[in-house]
Design an enzyme around this catalytic site. Structure first.
Site, PDB file in Angstrom:
ATOM      1  N   CYS A 184     100.021   9.657   9.316  1.00  0.00           N
ATOM      2  CA  CYS A 184     101.395   9.344   9.688  1.00  0.00           C
ATOM      3  C   CYS A 184     102.238  10.620   9.584  1.00  0.00           C
ATOM      4  CB  CYS A 184     101.972   8.300   8.753  1.00  0.00           C
ATOM      5  SG  CYS A 184     100.964   6.821   8.677  1.00  0.00           S
ATOM      6  N   ARG A 240      99.901  14.063  15.621  1.00  0.00           N
ATOM      7  CA  ARG A 240      99.278  13.307  14.536  1.00  0.00           C
ATOM      8  C   ARG A 240      99.019  11.860  14.960  1.00  0.00           C
ATOM      9  NH1 ARG A 240     100.207  16.143   9.656  1.00  0.00           N
ATOM     10  NH2 ARG A 240     100.077  14.284   8.360  1.00  0.00           N
ATOM     11  N   TRP A 260     100.554   5.748  12.266  1.00  0.00           N
ATOM     12  CA  TRP A 260      99.270   5.649  12.964  1.00  0.00           C
ATOM     13  C   TRP A 260      98.476   4.654  12.144  1.00  0.00           C
ATOM     14  CZ3 TRP A 260      96.212   7.257  17.037  1.00  0.00           C
ATOM     15  CH2 TRP A 260      94.836   7.213  16.863  1.00  0.00           C
ATOM     16  N   ASN A 294     103.228   8.126   3.514  1.00  0.00           N
ATOM     17  CA  ASN A 294     102.120   8.645   4.273  1.00  0.00           C
ATOM     18  C   ASN A 294     100.970   8.709   3.271  1.00  0.00           C
ATOM     19  OD1 ASN A 294     100.511  10.312   5.740  1.00  0.00           O
ATOM     20  ND2 ASN A 294     102.045  11.932   5.981  1.00  0.00           N
ATOM     21  N   GLY A 295      99.843   8.039   3.538  1.00  0.00           N
ATOM     22  CA  GLY A 295      98.754   8.049   2.567  1.00  0.00           C
ATOM     23  C   GLY A 295      98.190   6.659   2.403  1.00  0.00           C
ATOM     24  N   GLU A 302      73.992  14.799  23.142  1.00  0.00           N
ATOM     25  CA  GLU A 302      75.368  15.121  22.772  1.00  0.00           C
ATOM     26  C   GLU A 302      75.606  16.635  22.818  1.00  0.00           C
ATOM     27  OE1 GLU A 302      77.955  13.609  22.736  1.00  0.00           O
ATOM     28  OE2 GLU A 302      79.381  14.676  21.468  1.00  0.00           O
ATOM     29  N   LYS A 356      78.411  18.487  25.069  1.00  0.00           N
ATOM     30  CA  LYS A 356      79.441  19.346  24.472  1.00  0.00           C
ATOM     31  C   LYS A 356      79.482  20.693  25.168  1.00  0.00           C
ATOM     32  CE  LYS A 356      81.660  17.268  22.820  1.00  0.00           C
ATOM     33  NZ  LYS A 356      81.432  15.864  22.679  1.00  0.00           N
ATOM     34  N   GLU A 358      80.670  20.212  29.138  1.00  0.00           N
ATOM     35  CA  GLU A 358      82.014  19.727  29.456  1.00  0.00           C
ATOM     36  C   GLU A 358      83.109  20.725  29.120  1.00  0.00           C
ATOM     37  OE1 GLU A 358      83.398  16.215  27.426  1.00  0.00           O
ATOM     38  OE2 GLU A 358      82.395  16.783  25.567  1.00  0.00           O
ATOM     39  N   HIS A 384      57.288  16.872  33.347  1.00  0.00           N
ATOM     40  CA  HIS A 384      57.178  15.934  34.466  1.00  0.00           C
ATOM     41  C   HIS A 384      58.113  16.304  35.598  1.00  0.00           C
ATOM     42  CE1 HIS A 384      54.376  13.331  32.372  1.00  0.00           C
ATOM     43  NE2 HIS A 384      55.126  13.519  31.289  1.00  0.00           N
ATOM     44  N   LYS A 432      91.339  12.205  28.297  1.00  0.00           N
ATOM     45  CA  LYS A 432      90.923  11.787  26.952  1.00  0.00           C
ATOM     46  C   LYS A 432      90.492  10.333  26.947  1.00  0.00           C
ATOM     47  CE  LYS A 432      90.169  12.188  22.614  1.00  0.00           C
ATOM     48  NZ  LYS A 432      88.859  12.805  22.310  1.00  0.00           N
TER      49      LYS A 432
HETATM   50  C1  F6R Z   1      82.934  13.610  25.502  1.00  0.00           C
HETATM   51  C2  F6R Z   1      83.846  12.480  25.395  1.00  0.00           C
HETATM   52  C3  F6R Z   1      83.626  11.312  26.276  1.00  0.00           C
HETATM   53  C4  F6R Z   1      83.919  10.004  25.538  1.00  0.00           C
HETATM   54  C5  F6R Z   1      83.857   8.824  26.506  1.00  0.00           C
HETATM   55  C6  F6R Z   1      84.104   7.515  25.822  1.00  0.00           C
HETATM   56  O1  F6R Z   1      83.266  14.631  24.614  1.00  0.00           O
HETATM   57  O2  F6R Z   1      84.766  12.521  24.634  1.00  0.00           O
HETATM   58  O3  F6R Z   1      82.335  11.304  26.813  1.00  0.00           O
HETATM   59  O4  F6R Z   1      83.007   9.867  24.502  1.00  0.00           O
HETATM   60  O5  F6R Z   1      84.794   9.007  27.548  1.00  0.00           O
HETATM   61  O6  F6R Z   1      85.370   7.478  25.257  1.00  0.00           O
HETATM   62  P1  F6R Z   1      85.755   6.416  24.155  1.00  0.00           P
HETATM   63  O7  F6R Z   1      84.942   6.713  22.928  1.00  0.00           O
HETATM   64  O8  F6R Z   1      87.212   6.579  23.946  1.00  0.00           O
HETATM   65  O9  F6R Z   1      85.392   5.063  24.717  1.00  0.00           O
END
Ligand code: F6R
Length: 618
Positions: free
Chosen positions: A6, A31, A81, A107-108, A491, A495, A498, A514, A613
């Site tokens: 928060c 935050r 939050w 906050n906490g 993963e 990383k 992307e 293959h 995001k």
């Molecule tokens: C990759 C990444 C995305 C999310 C995906 C699902 O770094 O962040 O591949 O993992 O878009 O997003 P959420 O977890 O919000 O459903």
């Protein structure tokens, strides 16, 4: 219960408080927040004006006409939050006593809130919200009135009684123009300038007004007046503090001094993982899924698990499949949300659909959840954002406590989802008798060592940085591994590609020959992940195969496997752990690799091109 993400802002001085509070809160936006509120007091009035909204700060600004509709030179504000308890106006801060004598923001987290609530109820207090903050504020009020002491003594008595972490800012009706603050394990700073005195949970909130701040210590309190701040220890004795000049610019301050949110969030992983584990461990050191909403009977009834997710969350699912099948002996199928929703899946009515999502808003995952519900199958969501669509609609929710994730590429979201899955696997295994009790206890102890081990890996980041600069202009990268190591490769590969735009692919090590092996040329970077001892030799053989075709090899394994140096050109070691938990450690160097390659290429790490995001379209 309130968590530390928060944001708090307070001001007492010459100008109007409300616009300063709103401006400060807007600087703490990173935050995360789902509700907000302010309390402002005029010197000549007994009444504190409290305005709260659910939702964005803009709403609060609209409701108060940019703060100008709320008059007074002393006030406190808060963005919340939520980690427990739906985001709502009632749960939003500030919280205030019935008679308006004490109003505060916090906050906490207050651990012994149940016991404190009972104590207060016995003394005639009642509660309107689900927050521990309301309890905290009313406890201050209780001591303040019972002992007829001043604010500092009332706060000190409260601090002795409360277990948990807090940054607390309180105004007392009888002390106009003053704000009282207390702190334990949650961030808080105090700033001054000739116009007044400020308090905030982080520097960016007040940077526009002053660069001169005091850092209030743990278990310390302060009294803020227009003229400045006086500090006190728990005995109520005055403490002297030095004013510190902040040299960061505003943007760097938001990122806690890191160059990018992605790096900040990589560093937040130990804490996020620790918090997530702690949220389901009881005082006896056992996993307790009552808060998640899963009883032992529910767990015994599960015939089959379907994990549905997208992107990195899907990769968590792949790792979880190995772990759950091995520890709990329940068949697991992992699917992409976008496939599951249109596949007309045949679901066992006694199955459990587990949807994993950081944002809780991913359209394909949400559609998959609805599909499962329509078919009458029980659903469990592993979600980070409280009150998000997936969290609201699932039958039960396991909240990860990663705090807000700003960088588009997930790091701490992924890591907390992983540990949530381990905890489910362990508890399912125990309850269903698939796991020896002694091994279960070993796992409970081991999982708690992960945060510290993650920390150690991050500390060694310069080695990865050096390697990343060497390979920043690679054309292709291939990741290979078997079993859980394959899940890590998926993963790691995502990383890297992307954020750095370097083409990369993950392969189950045995699959390479293959077809894909034809892409290996002189100098092609191949990264082998080898954390699973029974698969180690097999993956080494696959590495030798590509090496003989010219590949440049990086090996990622655990300390002790030093013979890997005979095969690979560059090696990275991570601490040993139970091999079921290996993803949590091995992924860290790969997150760092993606990050450093992107930085070396001068890219916008936090916002890679074409990505969002939260993917709310299919
Ligand atoms: C990759 C990444 C995305 C999310 C995906 C699902 O770094 O962040 O591949 O993992 O878009 O997003 P959420 O977890 O919000 O459903």
């Amino acid at each position: 219960m309130e968590r530390i993400m928060c944001g708090i802002v307070g001001f007492t001085g010459e100008g109007q408080a409300a616009p300063i509070l709103l401006d400060g809160l807007s600087k703490l936006e990173y935050r995360g927040y789902d509700s907000a509120g302010i309390a402002v007091k005029r010197d000549d009035s007994d009444r504190v004006e409290v305005v709260k909204v659910k939702g964005r700060l803009e709403e609060l600004s609209k409701k108060t006409n940019g703060g100008h509709a709320v008059k007074g030179n002393c006030g406190i504000g808060h963005t919340r939050w939520a980690t427990h308890g739906e985001p709502s106006e009632l749960n939003a801060h500030p919280h205030v006593t019935e008679d308006g004598a004490v109003v505060g923001v916090h906050n906490g987290i207050i651990e012994n809130y149940v016991e404190l609530r009972e104590k207060l109820q016995k003394n005639g207090y009642s509660f309107y919200s689900q927050t521990d903050t309301e309890i905290l504020i009313k406890l201050v009020d209780y001591y303040y009135k019972k002992y007829k002491v001043g604010p500092i003594d009332a706060l000190a008595k409260t601090m002795v009684r409360v277990r948990g972490s807090y940054a607390l800012a309180v105004m007392f009706r009888d002390y106009p123009g003053e704000i009282y603050v207390a702190r334990k394990d949650s961030p808080m700073i105090i700033g001054t300038n000739p116009e007044g005195t400020y308090v905030a949970s982080d520097v960016p909130a007040i940077l526009r007004y002053t660069r001169n701040v005091y850092y209030i210590g743990n278990l310390e309190m302060a009294r803020l007046t227009r003229e400045g701040a006086t500090f006190y220890d728990l005995n109520g004795d005055e403490v002297t503090k030095k004013l510190v000049e902040i040299k960061w610019d505003a943007e760097a301050a938001e990122k806690g001094g890191y160059e990018h949110f992605m790096m900040k969030e990589i560093h937040e992983q130990p804490k996020a993982v620790r918090d997530t584990i702690g949220s389901v461990l009881n005082a006896e050191g056992n996993v307790d899924l009552t808060a998640v909403g899963l009883s032992d009977e529910d767990i015994r009834d599960i015939s089959q698990i379907y994990i549905v997710a997208c992107g990195s969350a899907y990769h968590v699912g792949i790792a979880a499949q190995y772990v759950i099948e091995d520890l709990a002996r329940i068949p697991v199928r992992v699917e992409l949300g976008s496939e599951f929703r249109y596949r007309k899946p045949l679901l066992d009515p006694k199955g459990l659909v587990v949807v994993i999502s950081q944002s809780g808003e991913t359209a394909d995952s949400l559609a998959a959840l609805r599909e499962a519900k329509e078919k009458g199958v029980k659903t469990l969501a592993i979600v980070n954002v409280v009150g998000s669509s997936i969290a609201r609609e699932a039958d039960s929710v396991f909240y990860t406590l990663a705090g807000p994730e700003i960088a588009v590429a997930t790091t701490k979201g992924y890591s907390t989802q992983l540990v949530a899955c381990y905890l489910l696997a362990m508890q399912f295994g125990l309850v269903r008798g698939a796991l020896e009790e002694s091994y279960y206890h070993e796992l409970v102890a081991e999982i708690q060592t992960l945060p510290e081990k993650i920390d150690r890996i991050i500390e060694d980041k310069e080695r990865i940085q050096w390697f990343a600069s060497k390979y920043a202009h690679a054309r292709d990268v291939f990741f290979v591994g078997r079993g859980i190591d394959y899940a890590i490769c998926l993963e790691g590969s995502l990383k890297v590609k992307e954020v750095s735009y370097v083409h990369s692919e993950a392969y189950a090590a045995g699959e390479l020959k293959h077809g894909t092996i034809s892409l290996i040329e002189d100098g092609t970077l191949v990264i082998g992940v080898l954390t699973q001892s029974d698969l180690y030799e097999k993956t080494v053989s696959n590495l030798v195969e590509v090496k003989s075709r010219g590949a440049y090899l990086m090996g990622l394994t655990t300390y002790g496997h030093y013979e890997i140096e005979d095969t690979v050109d560059f090696n990275v070691y991570v601490p040993r752990t139970d091999e079921h938990f290996a993803s949590s450690l091995a992924v860290i160097p790969l997150q760092l690799l993606g990050y450093y390659i992107a930085v070396a290429r001068g890219l916008d790490v936090d916002k890679p091109r074409n990505l969002a995001k939260s993917v709310t379209v299919e």
